[in-house]
Motif scaffolding. Structure first.
Motif, PDB file in Angstrom:
ATOM      1  N   VAL A 131      31.692 -29.208 125.012  1.00 22.47           N
ATOM      2  CA  VAL A 131      32.711 -30.257 124.951  1.00 22.47           C
ATOM      3  C   VAL A 131      32.061 -31.610 124.678  1.00 22.47           C
ATOM      4  O   VAL A 131      32.551 -32.396 123.844  1.00 22.47           O
ATOM      5  CB  VAL A 131      33.524 -30.294 126.254  1.00 22.47           C
ATOM      6  CG1 VAL A 131      34.436 -31.522 126.275  1.00 22.47           C
ATOM      7  CG2 VAL A 131      34.353 -29.030 126.407  1.00 22.47           C
ATOM      8  N   ALA A 132      30.961 -31.881 125.345  1.00 17.30           N
ATOM      9  CA  ALA A 132      30.303 -33.179 125.177  1.00 17.30           C
ATOM     10  C   ALA A 132      29.823 -33.376 123.748  1.00 17.30           C
ATOM     11  O   ALA A 132      29.965 -34.469 123.175  1.00 17.30           O
ATOM     12  CB  ALA A 132      29.137 -33.302 126.156  1.00 17.30           C
ATOM     13  N   GLN A 133      29.256 -32.331 123.132  1.00 15.84           N
ATOM     14  CA  GLN A 133      28.760 -32.519 121.766  1.00 15.84           C
ATOM     15  C   GLN A 133      29.901 -32.668 120.774  1.00 15.84           C
ATOM     16  O   GLN A 133      29.784 -33.419 119.796  1.00 15.84           O
ATOM     17  CB  GLN A 133      27.807 -31.395 121.364  1.00 15.84           C
ATOM     18  CG  GLN A 133      28.399 -30.015 121.292  1.00 15.84           C
ATOM     19  CD  GLN A 133      27.334 -28.944 121.039  1.00 15.84           C
ATOM     20  OE1 GLN A 133      26.977 -28.665 119.911  1.00 15.84           O
ATOM     21  NE2 GLN A 133      26.821 -28.354 122.116  1.00 15.84           N
ATOM     22  N   MET A 134      31.034 -32.006 121.032  1.00 20.93           N
ATOM     23  CA  MET A 134      32.194 -32.187 120.164  1.00 20.93           C
ATOM     24  C   MET A 134      32.679 -33.637 120.199  1.00 20.93           C
ATOM     25  O   MET A 134      33.059 -34.211 119.177  1.00 20.93           O
ATOM     26  CB  MET A 134      33.327 -31.249 120.577  1.00 20.93           C
ATOM     27  CG  MET A 134      33.173 -29.818 120.137  1.00 20.93           C
ATOM     28  SD  MET A 134      34.680 -28.837 120.384  1.00 20.93           S
ATOM     29  CE  MET A 134      34.785 -28.786 122.165  1.00 20.93           C
ATOM     30  N   LEU A 135      32.680 -34.216 121.400  1.00 21.91           N
ATOM     31  CA  LEU A 135      33.186 -35.578 121.568  1.00 21.91           C
ATOM     32  C   LEU A 135      32.191 -36.631 121.079  1.00 21.91           C
ATOM     33  O   LEU A 135      32.588 -37.664 120.517  1.00 21.91           O
ATOM     34  CB  LEU A 135      33.505 -35.832 123.041  1.00 21.91           C
ATOM     35  CG  LEU A 135      34.638 -34.993 123.639  1.00 21.91           C
ATOM     36  CD1 LEU A 135      34.776 -35.275 125.134  1.00 21.91           C
ATOM     37  CD2 LEU A 135      35.960 -35.263 122.921  1.00 21.91           C
ATOM     38  N   LEU A 136      30.898 -36.376 121.281  1.00 23.09           N
ATOM     39  CA  LEU A 136      29.896 -37.397 121.012  1.00 23.09           C
ATOM     40  C   LEU A 136      29.325 -37.364 119.600  1.00 23.09           C
ATOM     41  O   LEU A 136      28.844 -38.394 119.109  1.00 23.09           O
ATOM     42  CB  LEU A 136      28.742 -37.262 122.015  1.00 23.09           C
ATOM     43  CG  LEU A 136      29.091 -37.551 123.480  1.00 23.09           C
ATOM     44  CD1 LEU A 136      27.882 -37.256 124.374  1.00 23.09           C
ATOM     45  CD2 LEU A 136      29.539 -38.990 123.659  1.00 23.09           C
ATOM     46  N   LEU A 137      29.348 -36.207 118.930  1.00 22.75           N
ATOM     47  CA  LEU A 137      28.711 -36.109 117.615  1.00 22.75           C
ATOM     48  C   LEU A 137      29.282 -37.099 116.596  1.00 22.75           C
ATOM     49  O   LEU A 137      28.502 -37.749 115.886  1.00 22.75           O
ATOM     50  CB  LEU A 137      28.813 -34.675 117.087  1.00 22.75           C
ATOM     51  CG  LEU A 137      28.112 -34.423 115.743  1.00 22.75           C
ATOM     52  CD1 LEU A 137      26.625 -34.768 115.818  1.00 22.75           C
ATOM     53  CD2 LEU A 137      28.295 -32.963 115.311  1.00 22.75           C
ATOM     54  N   PRO A 138      30.605 -37.279 116.490  1.00 21.46           N
ATOM     55  CA  PRO A 138      31.094 -38.286 115.529  1.00 21.46           C
ATOM     56  C   PRO A 138      30.548 -39.680 115.819  1.00 21.46           C
ATOM     57  O   PRO A 138      30.195 -40.424 114.900  1.00 21.46           O
ATOM     58  CB  PRO A 138      32.616 -38.231 115.711  1.00 21.46           C
ATOM     59  CG  PRO A 138      32.884 -36.859 116.234  1.00 21.46           C
ATOM     60  CD  PRO A 138      31.713 -36.542 117.131  1.00 21.46           C
ATOM     61  N   GLY A 139      30.481 -40.042 117.097  1.00 24.83           N
ATOM     62  CA  GLY A 139      29.942 -41.347 117.450  1.00 24.83           C
ATOM     63  C   GLY A 139      28.469 -41.485 117.095  1.00 24.83           C
ATOM     64  O   GLY A 139      28.031 -42.531 116.585  1.00 24.83           O
ATOM     65  N   PHE A 140      27.701 -40.433 117.360  1.00 19.69           N
ATOM     66  CA  PHE A 140      26.283 -40.465 116.994  1.00 19.69           C
ATOM     67  C   PHE A 140      26.110 -40.611 115.481  1.00 19.69           C
ATOM     68  O   PHE A 140      25.271 -41.395 115.012  1.00 19.69           O
ATOM     69  CB  PHE A 140      25.582 -39.198 117.476  1.00 19.69           C
ATOM     70  CG  PHE A 140      25.307 -39.164 118.952  1.00 19.69           C
ATOM     71  CD1 PHE A 140      24.909 -40.302 119.626  1.00 19.69           C
ATOM     72  CD2 PHE A 140      25.439 -37.983 119.665  1.00 19.69           C
ATOM     73  CE1 PHE A 140      24.644 -40.279 120.992  1.00 19.69           C
ATOM     74  CE2 PHE A 140      25.186 -37.942 121.032  1.00 19.69           C
ATOM     75  CZ  PHE A 140      24.786 -39.095 121.695  1.00 19.69           C
ATOM     76  N   LEU A 141      26.891 -39.854 114.706  1.00 24.63           N
ATOM     77  CA  LEU A 141      26.783 -39.944 113.252  1.00 24.63           C
ATOM     78  C   LEU A 141      27.162 -41.336 112.761  1.00 24.63           C
ATOM     79  O   LEU A 141      26.552 -41.863 111.813  1.00 24.63           O
ATOM     80  CB  LEU A 141      27.673 -38.886 112.589  1.00 24.63           C
ATOM     81  CG  LEU A 141      27.250 -37.434 112.775  1.00 24.63           C
ATOM     82  CD1 LEU A 141      28.244 -36.504 112.086  1.00 24.63           C
ATOM     83  CD2 LEU A 141      25.847 -37.184 112.238  1.00 24.63           C
TER      84      LEU A 141
END
Length: 326
Positions: A131-141
């Protein structure tokens, strides 16, 4: 087989590379076989983790905090330090970001267990990680590459992987555990399934490598550019994971699991994202595949080296928790 498992895994990697090179036409079919083989491997892994132990591990706040810190604070900082030195090609950079910023939720459990890491704790952390990577990946990119590339992340592949590789194998494993406690036949089936760990791991490695090697042929330059960063990431994260484990004063099995979760990436989930990119970003998938090949070799080395990096006291090489022989 358990005694010679590292040699078996190296042989599987070599066989996969040879098969992929000699019969590239098999690649697409083998790619479809990755999830079924990996699902079977994880079913056997989950079978060795009692349901009650998993539920208890969910209350382990220190381990979960360490897991979140190493994956979503330490790893992005390590990637940021490497980012400036990556090849200038935007597609290559995107592929590296996609794969390195997403923690693994599948075969990391197996490799960690083989090195004496706490597989039940990692298993309990998988929903949080996914869940965390789904939520955070767009922000990281967005932070690394700008708004035009942040919206490429789709939830579908993540949900599909969670259902096929985590939920279904876990439910089947728990059902077999319940049967084994009630019927001798169930216990025999459970015992027999547990003996398939090494063959299934070898089959998974062979299938992943053989399916991906044909895609590397036309992008040798990009492959050569990505390999050093993948190797460097594995080296740095071994010591970074150890530092986080020491910070949270975790025992050896939990500490080894932290090292593995920090180093192992979610390439099997992000690969569909990379393959779905526009043609001008197609090389991103090559970067993901290259990191996968480096990583599976690195995990074989980790199985040997992490117990030395984080030695345990009287744990028979740290394998007591999973019941895995060296």
């Amino acid at each position: 087989m358990e005694h010679h498992q590292v040699a078996i895994y190296l042989a599987a990697l070599a066989a996969g590379g040879l098969l992929g090179w000699a019969a590239p036409g098999l690649g697409p079919g083998l790619e479809h076989a990755i999830n079924p083989v990996l699902g079977a491997l994880l079913f056997v892994t989950f079978l060795q983790v009692p349901a009650a132990e998993l539920l208890r591990s969910l209350r382990d706040g220190r381990f979960l905090s360490a897991t979140v810190l190493v994956n979503f604070v330490v790893v992005p900082l390590v990637v940021a330090a490497m980012f400036t030195f990556l090849p200038a090609d935007q597609a290559v950079r995107l592929g590296v970001l996609l794969v390195l910023l997403c923690p693994c939720v599948d075969y990391v459990i197996v490799f960690s267990g083989l090195a004496g890491g706490s597989s039940r704790r990692l298993l309990a952390a998988t929903p949080v990680l996914l869940v965390a990577q789904m939520l955070l990946l767009p922000g990281f990119l967005y932070l690394f590459m700008g708004s035009e590339l942040a919206d490429i992340v789709e939830v579908g592949p993540f949900l599909e992987a969670f259902l096929l590789l985590i939920v279904i194998p876990l439910a089947l494993a728990w059902a077999l555990q319940a049967w084994a406690t009630r019927r001798p036949a169930g216990q025999k089936v459970s015992d027999g399934a547990s003996t398939t760990m090494v063959p299934l791991m070898a089959a998974t490695l062979l299938t992943v490598v053989a399916s991906q090697v044909p895609k590397l042929g036309d992008s040798l330059g990009d492959v050569a550019a990505v390999v050093p960063f993948s190797v460097l990431f594995l080296v740095v994260m071994a010591f970074a994971g150890k530092a986080v484990a020491r910070l949270f004063r975790l025992d050896a099995p939990a500490g080894r699991a932290i090292v593995f979760t920090g180093a192992t990436r979610n390439s099997l989930v992000v690969l569909p994202l990379a393959l779905a990119l526009p043609d001008d970003l197609a090389v991103a998938a090559v970067a993901v595949v290259t990191q996968t090949l480096v990583e599976v070799l690195g995990m074989v080395a980790y199985v040997r080296l992490v117990p030395r990096l984080l030695p345990a006291r009287n744990d028979h090489n740290g394998r007591a928790e999973m019941g895995l022989a060296k």
